[in-house]
Design an enzyme around this catalytic site. Sequence first.
Site, short mmCIF file in Angstrom:
data_model
loop_
_atom_site.label_atom_id
_atom_site.label_comp_id
_atom_site.label_asym_id
_atom_site.label_seq_id
_atom_site.Cartn_x
_atom_site.Cartn_y
_atom_site.Cartn_z
N SER A 57 59.15 -3.91 -8.20
CA SER A 57 58.21 -4.85 -7.57
C SER A 57 58.81 -5.36 -6.28
O SER A 57 60.04 -5.47 -6.15
CB SER A 57 57.95 -6.03 -8.51
OG SER A 57 57.24 -7.04 -7.84
N TYR B 91 60.76 -13.16 -13.96
CA TYR B 91 60.21 -11.88 -13.54
C TYR B 91 61.00 -11.30 -12.35
O TYR B 91 61.42 -10.14 -12.36
CB TYR B 91 58.73 -12.08 -13.17
CG TYR B 91 58.04 -10.84 -12.66
CD1 TYR B 91 57.72 -9.79 -13.52
CD2 TYR B 91 57.69 -10.71 -11.31
CE1 TYR B 91 57.08 -8.65 -13.06
CE2 TYR B 91 57.05 -9.57 -10.84
CZ TYR B 91 56.74 -8.55 -11.71
OH TYR B 91 56.12 -7.42 -11.25
P1 NAD Z 1 49.36 -3.00 -16.60
O1 NAD Z 1 49.45 -4.21 -17.47
O2 NAD Z 1 48.02 -2.47 -16.28
O3 NAD Z 1 50.27 -1.87 -17.21
C1 NAD Z 1 51.51 -2.12 -17.85
C2 NAD Z 1 51.54 -1.40 -19.18
O4 NAD Z 1 52.81 -1.60 -19.78
C3 NAD Z 1 50.49 -1.94 -20.15
O5 NAD Z 1 49.63 -0.90 -20.58
C4 NAD Z 1 51.30 -2.52 -21.29
O6 NAD Z 1 50.70 -2.36 -22.56
C5 NAD Z 1 52.60 -1.74 -21.18
N1 NAD Z 1 53.70 -2.46 -21.82
C6 NAD Z 1 53.99 -3.75 -21.74
N2 NAD Z 1 55.03 -4.04 -22.52
C7 NAD Z 1 55.43 -2.90 -23.12
C8 NAD Z 1 56.45 -2.56 -24.04
N3 NAD Z 1 57.27 -3.48 -24.53
N4 NAD Z 1 56.55 -1.28 -24.42
C9 NAD Z 1 55.71 -0.35 -23.94
N5 NAD Z 1 54.72 -0.61 -23.08
C10 NAD Z 1 54.58 -1.88 -22.67
O7 NAD Z 1 50.11 -3.37 -15.27
P2 NAD Z 1 50.36 -2.50 -13.95
O8 NAD Z 1 49.90 -3.32 -12.81
O9 NAD Z 1 49.86 -1.15 -14.10
O10 NAD Z 1 51.95 -2.55 -13.91
C11 NAD Z 1 52.77 -1.43 -13.98
C12 NAD Z 1 54.15 -1.78 -13.42
O11 NAD Z 1 54.01 -2.16 -12.06
C13 NAD Z 1 54.83 -2.92 -14.12
O12 NAD Z 1 56.20 -2.66 -14.30
C14 NAD Z 1 54.66 -4.08 -13.16
O13 NAD Z 1 55.67 -5.04 -13.27
C15 NAD Z 1 54.73 -3.34 -11.85
N6 NAD Z 1 54.10 -4.12 -10.75
C16 NAD Z 1 52.78 -4.35 -10.73
C17 NAD Z 1 52.23 -5.07 -9.70
C18 NAD Z 1 50.78 -5.37 -9.65
O14 NAD Z 1 50.40 -6.14 -8.79
N7 NAD Z 1 49.96 -4.83 -10.50
C19 NAD Z 1 53.05 -5.55 -8.68
C20 NAD Z 1 54.39 -5.27 -8.72
C21 NAD Z 1 54.92 -4.56 -9.76
#
Ligand code: NAD
Length: 699
Positions: free
Chosen positions: A576, A589
């Site tokens: 991130s 976070y």
């Molecule tokens: P999302 O919630 O749509 O997807 C994350 C997935 O991880 C979910 O399906 C959830 O069930 C799964 N998950 C959570 N805990 C888990 C565990 N203990 N074991 C297995 N699976 C688990 O979110 P996203 O936006 O697709 O995020 C994906 C990645 O991108 C994450 O690491 C997030 O921190 C990072 N990120 C996202 C953003 C954003 O704005 N969306 C920004 C920066 C970083």
Amino acid sequence: MKVTQQQAPITSLWDDKAAAAMSEPELLLYRSNLLGSDLRITNFGGGNTSAKVMMADPLSGEQVEVLWVKGSGGDLGSIKLDGFSTLYMDKLNALKSRYRGLALEDEMVAYLPHCTFNLNPRAASIDTPLHAYIDRKHVDHMHPDAVIAIAACAGSQALTQKIFEGELGWLPWQRPGYDLGLKLEQVSKAQPNLKGIILEGHGLFTWGDTAKSCYETTLAIIKRAEEWLAANSKQPSFGGQAIEPLPSEERSALAAKLMPLLRGKISRDEYKLGHFDDSAAVLEFVCSRDLQPLAALGTSCPDHFLRTKIRPFVIDFDPLKPDFDKLVAGLDQALEEYRAGYVAYYERCKHDNSPAVRDANPIIYLIPGVGMLSFAKDKATARIAGEFYVNAINVMRGANGVDTYVGLPEQEAFDIEYWLLEEAKLQRMPKPKSLAGRIALVTGGAGGIGQAVAKQLLQEGACVMLTDIDPEALSQAHADLAKSAGKDSVGSIVANITSEAEVESVLQAASLRFGGVDLLISNAGIASSAPLEDTTLEIWQRNQDILVTGYFLASRAAFRIMKQQGLGGSMVFVASKNGLVASAGASAYCTAKAAEIHLARCIALEGAPHGIRVNVVNPDAVIRGSRIWDGKWKQERAQSNKIEADDVEKFYRDRSMLKLSVLPEDIAEAVYFLASDKAGKSTGNILNVDAGNAGAFTR
Ligand code: NAD
């Protein structure tokens, strides 16, 4: 859904009502789909069907006879009307005057496009003359295991006479081609009462005056062959059982352990994907007394050995004294011997104009007491190769039950395998995609970014194993991706990324399903926000568990397999912007994401000597599609920025330097770049995909 060997007796599925309104080409299609949907009738992609139909000539308007015949490639079970070639029968007949004899029969293939009716672009197959010259309106050519078993017996001709009591003719082995078409014409004209013919070592031709009668004759003949073999076969098959199979769990565990190792040894020139089969038919064979001698005989039907190579590789393993290390220690030499044997076969049989020797590695691997592995350049081809070897097992069981099974003579096998027309087919295949043969594991695969990444990797030719903690969302994501990419290329397994044992089971599942892992996209995640004083130890720990420990566990497990394979590898961490830029009210976070980025760099250092690259993609504010933003996080961010929740996307867009929204597909593009060979010289890098944020500039 293809019907497997073990199911109910073959019965006619013809529906007169459905057929009543169909044209002749539609009836041909209907019959073909019915035949092709049952694996006992014909193997995948095997066999073809035809009908000779009167149609108006597009130029003269006159009625002419047109041969509709399954074109090159495709499968009868799913063929559509555009899968058939159409050719003028009068031109096909005129070709006979051009024929210069067996030695030059291949040149006749080049004339087939000149016979095309109505500019049909579907290329005519090599089997076209076989259908054209049989003197009947409707012709089926099938590869049923039960009939091939009879065709592959030493006494095939006499058995044909005995079982079918004069209803079927018989022709000695001959490679399919123009000359065989003329022979079929002769027999069908000279013996008008025949219902079809058995081709030695190959398969079955049947015919009829209507589509329905042809279909029903085909079924009746196959049923008779099955029943006769069942009633007359000596038991037990394959010389009887020599060993007990290992228990199911031990079989899969051994296969999962072996597959990455084996894959590494046979993927030096081209990445291979694997498939494991321990069905009853396979186990009966690999636990039998006659395994070694029968495997050495090779397969008979050309379709079988084109998919499986003439011989399988039998792995030296004793399930009574299971010793995995010993198995592995002997592999290199045994594989070397197999390859040398294959090259020697090529050298013995080659002609002056033969194409160069092809990949000498085995395709089929038989493990006593455990099952069968098959490896090929893509998952569907590996699975289908395995299915074809099951066909070959059925043929050997059938033939040896009533007589003596004979494989095809080596030179004949070679002449088919290295046939210039087969080579031309291979040359026409499209160039492989950039990730062809690669296996990707995507954690958090049910989430917004995870699914977008999986979709892109699949489009680029990879196979994808998804894992996520949320079973419903995961099964939906799996179904959606399989719909667009095909079910062979997608696998999924529910797991909590924070559990060491569950992460191990994910890697085991990926190995068993595809053969190992090449790309790890570590992406599972959460988001949380709270001022420091309100950050409970539980919140802190949860961020550490998922975003740090989870990434450590997934990368350690993948690293071990990548090292075993010896094919390098690529990991991409979805971290991130917050891992680089401190953010008030999100210390747990941000700190966890910073640790994630540093972990990636550490692994990059250790991975480099093994060709394992590790890079990071930093998204920011990917609101559409993300499940993180569906929950509390959106409210918290809105509150913290003093805006309405509905304005969050606009807020972040306006905050970015480029004034653009960041979408899951944008993250997927960056992940793909870093995962693929396009970034083959990058490791330890960070790629921000945040529409521009000066605070996140790396230095
Ligand atoms: P999302 O919630 O749509 O997807 C994350 C997935 O991880 C979910 O399906 C959830 O069930 C799964 N998950 C959570 N805990 C888990 C565990 N203990 N074991 C297995 N699976 C688990 O979110 P996203 O936006 O697709 O995020 C994906 C990645 O991108 C994450 O690491 C997030 O921190 C990072 N990120 C996202 C953003 C954003 O704005 N969306 C920004 C920066 C970083």
